[in-house]
Design an enzyme around this catalytic site. Structure first.
Site, PDB file in Angstrom:
ATOM      1  CE  LYS A   1      -2.278   0.936   3.763  1.00  0.00           C
ATOM      2  NZ  LYS A   1      -3.259   1.025   4.866  1.00  0.00           N
TER       3      LYS A   1
ATOM      4  CG  HIS B   1      -2.202  -2.645  11.240  1.00  0.00           C
ATOM      5  ND1 HIS B   1      -1.708  -1.493  11.820  1.00  0.00           N
ATOM      6  CD2 HIS B   1      -1.501  -2.807  10.090  1.00  0.00           C
ATOM      7  CE1 HIS B   1      -0.764  -0.979  11.052  1.00  0.00           C
ATOM      8  NE2 HIS B   1      -0.614  -1.769  10.000  1.00  0.00           N
TER       9      HIS B   1
ATOM     10  CD  GLU C   1      -0.957  -7.331   7.707  1.00  0.00           C
ATOM     11  OE1 GLU C   1      -1.336  -6.185   7.410  1.00  0.00           O
ATOM     12  OE2 GLU C   1      -1.721  -8.175   8.210  1.00  0.00           O
TER      13      GLU C   1
END
Length: 399
Positions: free
Chosen positions: A66, A194, A270
């Site tokens: 992203k 997250h 991530e």
């Protein structure tokens, strides 16, 4: 709106002065390609990936595309042995084009269209994320092809972006999802979370890991299949204009919390911003100038609708320097090129007197800059020039 952004001061960045080699490279690049530019250094991507790998030695790193979905970034990290975190069919297409093995990818967008699922499965990615029963039901038709992670929510008001505001479920909701998945014959592989972008406090991870460990224990107590994976997300902090904890120190309590998990649990992460933020410099030139309210306004050929878009939504504070040196500095404003008054990069910034054509350099410009830039007002976004993609010969490429 522009006035609400924090004030930058040129003199506070003198410790980050550019080296003579940097200056020569910038000037040579502008001569060859023009401005605005984004200069991407793949050596820094390698450096950041290795630093985080060393800090989290038992964690498989899936780079989140992203913040900087550039082919050179994918190629560089693929050479490093990285895995990848995908969220859209466009990202699936990018990694497929660059030859990333599908087994080294996961698809972590909690909300997907059926076409998104089919595109990922056609590529060979079979690990997905859900955080509600509506999403779980989308996988009934693919229950023999997928493994799912259930995403938990951990709110974090201190983060740049509190991603748990939009995604994630409570521990009790997670157990309900796991129970329902068993009834529908859908394989739940593990849990994910997250804690938020640019998280400064590692205890946020510790709290989330400990909660997930309890959920894993409760799942077994309820007679559900043991969970084999924990995805601890991203959010690892980087230095913009303030120093953050070194990553090796930051990860010490995280590793301690992970050591309490069952040995059978595989841990993945991530990272996005941490890998790429430092890897790119922006180069903008002065298009024109005017005196307004006792300050010189310098209008650049890049702005908040371009590479500085993070000033609007990401709360990033990019260190800025100019190649022009001078003994006397005066309060100045750096504005972008568009006809919108919100297009202001910095106010009350102390700068020497600049001429048209002088260059302003932005550091830490790798994350959420080119990825979120637009062509608003038909000002073309900055061209990306890639350096050091080939380790041996430092080959340069245009991106």
């Amino acid at each position: 709106m522009a006035s609400s952004r924090s004030v930058l001061n040129f003199q506070s960045f003198t410790s980050q002065a550019l080296s003579a080699d940097d200056v020569q490279l910038i000037e040579t690049s502008v001569e060859q390609f023009g401005a605005p530019l984004l200069m991407l250094d793949c050596d820094i991507i390698r450096q950041q990936y290795r630093a985080l790998s060393n800090a989290l030695p038992n964690v498989t790193l899936h780079f989140a595309l992203k913040p900087l979905p550039h082919p050179a970034v994918v190629r560089t990290l693929l050479q490093e042995g990285a895995s990848f975190d995908l969220a859209t069919s466009g990202e699936v297409e990018l990694v497929a084009q660059e030859g990333v093995p599908a087994e080294r990818t996961i698809h972590t967008h909690p909300i997907k269209r059926d076409a998104d699922i089919r595109d990922a499965l056609a590529y060979g990615c079979h690990v997905f994320v859900v955080d509600n029963l509506n999403e779980l039901a989308k996988f009934k038709a693919y229950n023999d092809q997928v493994e799912l992670l259930v995403r938990l929510s951990f709110r974090n008001s201190e983060a740049f972006a509190d991603l748990s505001k939009k995604f994630g479920c409570t521990p009790e909701q997670a157990l309900t999802i796991i129970e329902t998945a068993k009834e529908w014959n859908i394989h739940i592989k593990g849990l994910s979370f997250h804690v938020g972008s640019q998280t400064m406090n590692p205890q946020k991870y510790v709290e989330a890991i400990n909660t997930c460990r309890v959920v894993m224990e409760q799942a077994v107590e309820r007679g559900l299949p043991a969970l084999s994976t924990l995805d601890i997300g991203g959010g690892f902090p980087v230095n913009y204009t303030k120093q953050v904890m070194p990553i090796d120190q930051f990860c010490v309590p995280i590793n301690e919390a992970l050591s309490l998990l069952p040995e059978t649990v595989q841990v993945i992460a991530e990272p996005g911003r941490f890998i790429v933020a430092q890897s790119m410099m922006s180069v903008a030139s002065v298009m024109g100038q005017a005196e307004r309210d006792g300050q010189t306004w310098y209008y650049l050929d890049d702005g908040v609708y371009g590479s500085f878009s993070g000033l609007i939504f990401d709360d990033a504070q990019y260190p800025l320097v100019t190649l022009k040196q001078g003994d006397e500095c005066a309060p100045s404003v750096l504005a972008g090129p568009t006809c919108d008054s919100i297009d202001v990069i910095a106010e009350n910034i102390m700068l020497p007197k600049l001429d048209n054509g002088d260059l302003i350099i932005g550091r830490m410009m790798g994350a959420y800059t080119s990825a979120t830039a637009t062509d608003f007002n038909f000002f073309k976004r900055a061209q990306t020039v890639v350096f050091n993609e080939q380790v041996a010969n430092c080959e340069r490429m245009i991106g």
